[in-house]
Motif scaffolding. Structure first.
Motif, PDB file in Angstrom:
ATOM      1  N   ARG A   1      -8.436 -17.249  17.452  1.00 58.76           N
ATOM      2  CA  ARG A   1      -8.068 -15.850  17.350  1.00 58.76           C
ATOM      3  C   ARG A   1      -7.451 -15.563  15.983  1.00 58.76           C
ATOM      4  O   ARG A   1      -6.667 -16.350  15.456  1.00 58.76           O
ATOM      5  N   ILE A   2      -7.819 -14.412  15.434  1.00 60.95           N
ATOM      6  CA  ILE A   2      -7.184 -13.921  14.205  1.00 60.95           C
ATOM      7  C   ILE A   2      -6.556 -12.571  14.542  1.00 60.95           C
ATOM      8  O   ILE A   2      -7.231 -11.692  15.087  1.00 60.95           O
ATOM      9  N   THR A   3      -5.293 -12.417  14.258  1.00 62.07           N
ATOM     10  CA  THR A   3      -4.625 -11.139  14.511  1.00 62.07           C
ATOM     11  C   THR A   3      -4.056 -10.605  13.202  1.00 62.07           C
ATOM     12  O   THR A   3      -3.325 -11.302  12.507  1.00 62.07           O
ATOM     13  N   VAL A   4      -4.429  -9.366  12.897  1.00 61.24           N
ATOM     14  CA  VAL A   4      -3.912  -8.719  11.694  1.00 61.24           C
ATOM     15  C   VAL A   4      -2.998  -7.581  12.130  1.00 61.24           C
ATOM     16  O   VAL A   4      -3.356  -6.792  13.000  1.00 61.24           O
ATOM     17  N   ARG A   5      -1.830  -7.512  11.541  1.00 61.22           N
ATOM     18  CA  ARG A   5      -0.917  -6.413  11.838  1.00 61.22           C
ATOM     19  C   ARG A   5      -0.498  -5.744  10.544  1.00 61.22           C
ATOM     20  O   ARG A   5      -0.242  -6.419   9.545  1.00 61.22           O
TER      21      ARG A   5
ATOM     22  N   VAL B   1      -1.449 -11.669   8.562  1.00 61.19           N
ATOM     23  CA  VAL B   1      -2.725 -12.255   8.973  1.00 61.19           C
ATOM     24  C   VAL B   1      -2.429 -13.581   9.648  1.00 61.19           C
ATOM     25  O   VAL B   1      -2.012 -14.533   9.007  1.00 61.19           O
ATOM     26  N   ARG B   2      -2.621 -13.596  10.956  1.00 62.56           N
ATOM     27  CA  ARG B   2      -2.250 -14.764  11.742  1.00 62.56           C
ATOM     28  C   ARG B   2      -3.497 -15.402  12.338  1.00 62.56           C
ATOM     29  O   ARG B   2      -4.384 -14.714  12.819  1.00 62.56           O
ATOM     30  N   ASP B   3      -3.554 -16.729  12.299  1.00 60.18           N
ATOM     31  CA  ASP B   3      -4.679 -17.417  12.940  1.00 60.18           C
ATOM     32  C   ASP B   3      -4.178 -18.520  13.853  1.00 60.18           C
ATOM     33  O   ASP B   3      -3.076 -19.029  13.688  1.00 60.18           O
TER      34      ASP B   3
ATOM     35  N   GLU C   1     -11.496  -4.838   7.594  1.00 64.76           N
ATOM     36  CA  GLU C   1     -11.950  -5.298   8.914  1.00 64.76           C
ATOM     37  C   GLU C   1     -13.451  -5.029   9.077  1.00 64.76           C
ATOM     38  O   GLU C   1     -14.206  -5.892   9.527  1.00 64.76           O
ATOM     39  N   ASP C   2     -13.883  -3.819   8.688  1.00 67.06           N
ATOM     40  CA  ASP C   2     -15.309  -3.471   8.794  1.00 67.06           C
ATOM     41  C   ASP C   2     -16.182  -4.438   7.996  1.00 67.06           C
ATOM     42  O   ASP C   2     -17.267  -4.813   8.422  1.00 67.06           O
TER      43      ASP C   2
ATOM     44  N   ARG D   1      -8.410  -9.307  16.082  1.00 63.18           N
ATOM     45  CA  ARG D   1      -7.672  -8.113  16.505  1.00 63.18           C
ATOM     46  C   ARG D   1      -6.958  -7.508  15.316  1.00 63.18           C
ATOM     47  O   ARG D   1      -6.357  -8.228  14.520  1.00 63.18           O
ATOM     48  N   VAL D   2      -7.012  -6.198  15.195  1.00 64.74           N
ATOM     49  CA  VAL D   2      -6.298  -5.524  14.110  1.00 64.74           C
ATOM     50  C   VAL D   2      -5.391  -4.460  14.716  1.00 64.74           C
ATOM     51  O   VAL D   2      -5.853  -3.610  15.468  1.00 64.74           O
ATOM     52  N   VAL D   3      -4.119  -4.528  14.427  1.00 61.28           N
ATOM     53  CA  VAL D   3      -3.154  -3.585  14.987  1.00 61.28           C
ATOM     54  C   VAL D   3      -2.443  -2.879  13.831  1.00 61.28           C
ATOM     55  O   VAL D   3      -1.741  -3.515  13.046  1.00 61.28           O
ATOM     56  N   VAL D   4      -2.663  -1.572  13.727  1.00 61.57           N
ATOM     57  CA  VAL D   4      -2.047  -0.812  12.634  1.00 61.57           C
ATOM     58  C   VAL D   4      -0.960   0.100  13.197  1.00 61.57           C
ATOM     59  O   VAL D   4      -1.219   0.901  14.107  1.00 61.57           O
ATOM     60  N   HIS D   5       0.230  -0.014  12.683  1.00 62.02           N
ATOM     61  CA  HIS D   5       1.359   0.825  13.114  1.00 62.02           C
ATOM     62  C   HIS D   5       1.053   2.296  12.826  1.00 62.02           C
ATOM     63  O   HIS D   5       0.474   2.609  11.782  1.00 62.02           O
ATOM     64  N   PRO D   6       1.443   3.210  13.736  1.00 59.61           N
ATOM     65  CA  PRO D   6       1.083   4.624  13.540  1.00 59.61           C
ATOM     66  C   PRO D   6       1.817   5.328  12.390  1.00 59.61           C
ATOM     67  O   PRO D   6       1.345   6.362  11.915  1.00 59.61           O
ATOM     68  N   ASP D   7       2.937   4.797  11.927  1.00 60.60           N
ATOM     69  CA  ASP D   7       3.638   5.451  10.803  1.00 60.60           C
ATOM     70  C   ASP D   7       2.743   5.460   9.563  1.00 60.60           C
ATOM     71  O   ASP D   7       1.984   4.533   9.349  1.00 60.60           O
ATOM     72  N   PRO D   8       2.864   6.505   8.730  1.00 66.42           N
ATOM     73  CA  PRO D   8       2.115   6.466   7.463  1.00 66.42           C
ATOM     74  C   PRO D   8       2.697   5.362   6.565  1.00 66.42           C
ATOM     75  O   PRO D   8       3.911   5.218   6.479  1.00 66.42           O
ATOM     76  N   MET D   9       1.816   4.580   5.960  1.00 64.92           N
ATOM     77  CA  MET D   9       2.266   3.480   5.098  1.00 64.92           C
ATOM     78  C   MET D   9       1.478   3.517   3.792  1.00 64.92           C
ATOM     79  O   MET D   9       0.304   3.176   3.760  1.00 64.92           O
ATOM     80  N   PHE D  10       2.164   3.946   2.740  1.00 64.21           N
ATOM     81  CA  PHE D  10       1.500   4.056   1.444  1.00 64.21           C
ATOM     82  C   PHE D  10       2.118   3.103   0.434  1.00 64.21           C
ATOM     83  O   PHE D  10       3.336   3.074   0.267  1.00 64.21           O
ATOM     84  N   ALA D  11       1.257   2.357  -0.222  1.00 65.33           N
ATOM     85  CA  ALA D  11       1.702   1.505  -1.324  1.00 65.33           C
ATOM     86  C   ALA D  11       1.009   1.994  -2.586  1.00 65.33           C
ATOM     87  O   ALA D  11       0.051   2.773  -2.513  1.00 65.33           O
ATOM     88  N   SER D  12       1.526   1.547  -3.717  1.00 66.63           N
ATOM     89  CA  SER D  12       0.911   1.947  -4.971  1.00 66.63           C
ATOM     90  C   SER D  12       0.308   0.703  -5.606  1.00 66.63           C
ATOM     91  O   SER D  12       0.953  -0.342  -5.656  1.00 66.63           O
TER      92      SER D  12
END
Ligand SMILES: Nc1ncnc2c1ncn2[C@@H]1O[C@H](COP(=O)(O)OP(=O)(O)OP(=O)(O)O)[C@@H](O)[C@H]1O
Ligand SMILES: [Mg+2]
Length: 262
Positions: free
Chosen positions: A151-155, A183-185, A99-100, A113-124
């Motif tokens: 509008r672009i919304t990232v979740r 990624v929604r537009d 996003e930055d 808009r960027v919305v990140v769920h508060p749960d920890p989410m780790f991928a490898s």
């Protein structure tokens, strides 16, 4: 017998060259995206006197430059026969970093808009490659928006049974996934005929502008990560891309078992 060996060597060589060509094409493409990000930050600095904003722009250029370094590193690693670099990735953080990078390229009348769920989410996986995927999706989303507004919304969120797209994605793949980057537009959308072809290498509707490598690369990358890249679109309404990924614990487990010999 000797002739056969020579033929096989030649075949292996050609196959390798083809792979290098594809990789180089993809890296050139991602490299271009990063150059655009740097240019975007420079333009931003030229227009803004605010010290905090300029500091952020400098930071963005720094990040983009480091990513570009990573990319050339990948190409060199491949040339030496290496593979991509796997680490444990906080995907919420990865998306925030992307996003930055992307924000300086967003026009004033476009909303990100960027919305990140508060749960920890780790991928490898390979951080650089995954970031390129997200950046590609963001650029496509932006290119689909009308000039005047959009509008672009990232979740980033855990996958649940009712997560949009998940049922449809599962019809095409038997991957088990835990997290999704959406990624929604609100852009032009994709017709069903075009949708069938968007993941093909070199398929583009942006004549003279696009290479058509963005989604092909993204697709290959997500497959390598045991995930699913899925799209849902309504012509005239917009598009949503879904990057489904398994959690790190799921993909790391077999390695741990193998290491302990169980
Ligand atoms: N968010 C979107 N909305 C509408 N169409 C899209 C979207 N994303 C992709 N497409 C369609 O898919 C095609 C292929 O996308 P891809 O990213 O692979 O290449 P490109 O964007 O055309 O070229 P490049 O990525 O090199 O700029 C696009 O040309 C466009 O028609
Ligand atoms: Mg693209």
């Amino acid at each position: 017998e000797q002739e056969k060996d020579a033929l096989r060597d030649r075949f292996v060589y050609l196959e390798r060259m083809e792979a290098v060509g594809k990789l180089a094409g993809g890296i050139a493409h991602d490299f271009n995206n990063l150059l655009h990000a740097i240019q975007g930050s420079l333009d931003y600095m030229a227009r803004n006197d605010d010290p905090a904003a300029r500091k952020q722009a400098v930071k963005n250029i720094d990040v983009a430059t480091k990513r570009a370094e990573d990319l050339t590193g990948q190409l060199l690693a491949y040339a030496r026969g290496g593979k991509y670099e796997v680490s444990r990735i906080d995907i919420g953080k990865l998306v925030r970093e992307t996003e930055d990078l992307f924000r300086p390229m967003v026009a004033n009348h476009h909303d990100l808009r960027v919305v990140v769920h508060p749960d920890p989410m780790f991928a490898s996986g390979d951080r650089t490659q995954l970031q390129q995927v997200v950046l590609n999706l963001l650029l496509n989303a932006q290119e689909a928006l009308p000039e005047s507004q959009g509008r672009i919304t990232v979740r980033v969120e855990p996958v649940l049974d009712h997560t949009p797209g998940w049922k449809n994605a599962q019809e095409r793949s038997d991957s088990v996934c835990d997290f999704v980057i959406r990624v929604r537009d609100s852009g032009c959308g994709i017709s069903p005929e075009v949708e069938k072809r968007i993941f093909e290498p070199f398929f583009t509707t942006k004549t003279g502008k696009g290479t058509g490598m963005g989604l092909a690369m993204a697709y290959g990358c997500i497959e390598n990560h045991h995930g699913v890249l899925h799209v849902e679109s309504q012509e005239g309404e917009g598009t949503e891309f879904f990057v489904f990924l398994p959690s790190a614990s799921r993909t790391e487990l077999p390695e741990i078992l193998a290491a302990t010999g169980d």
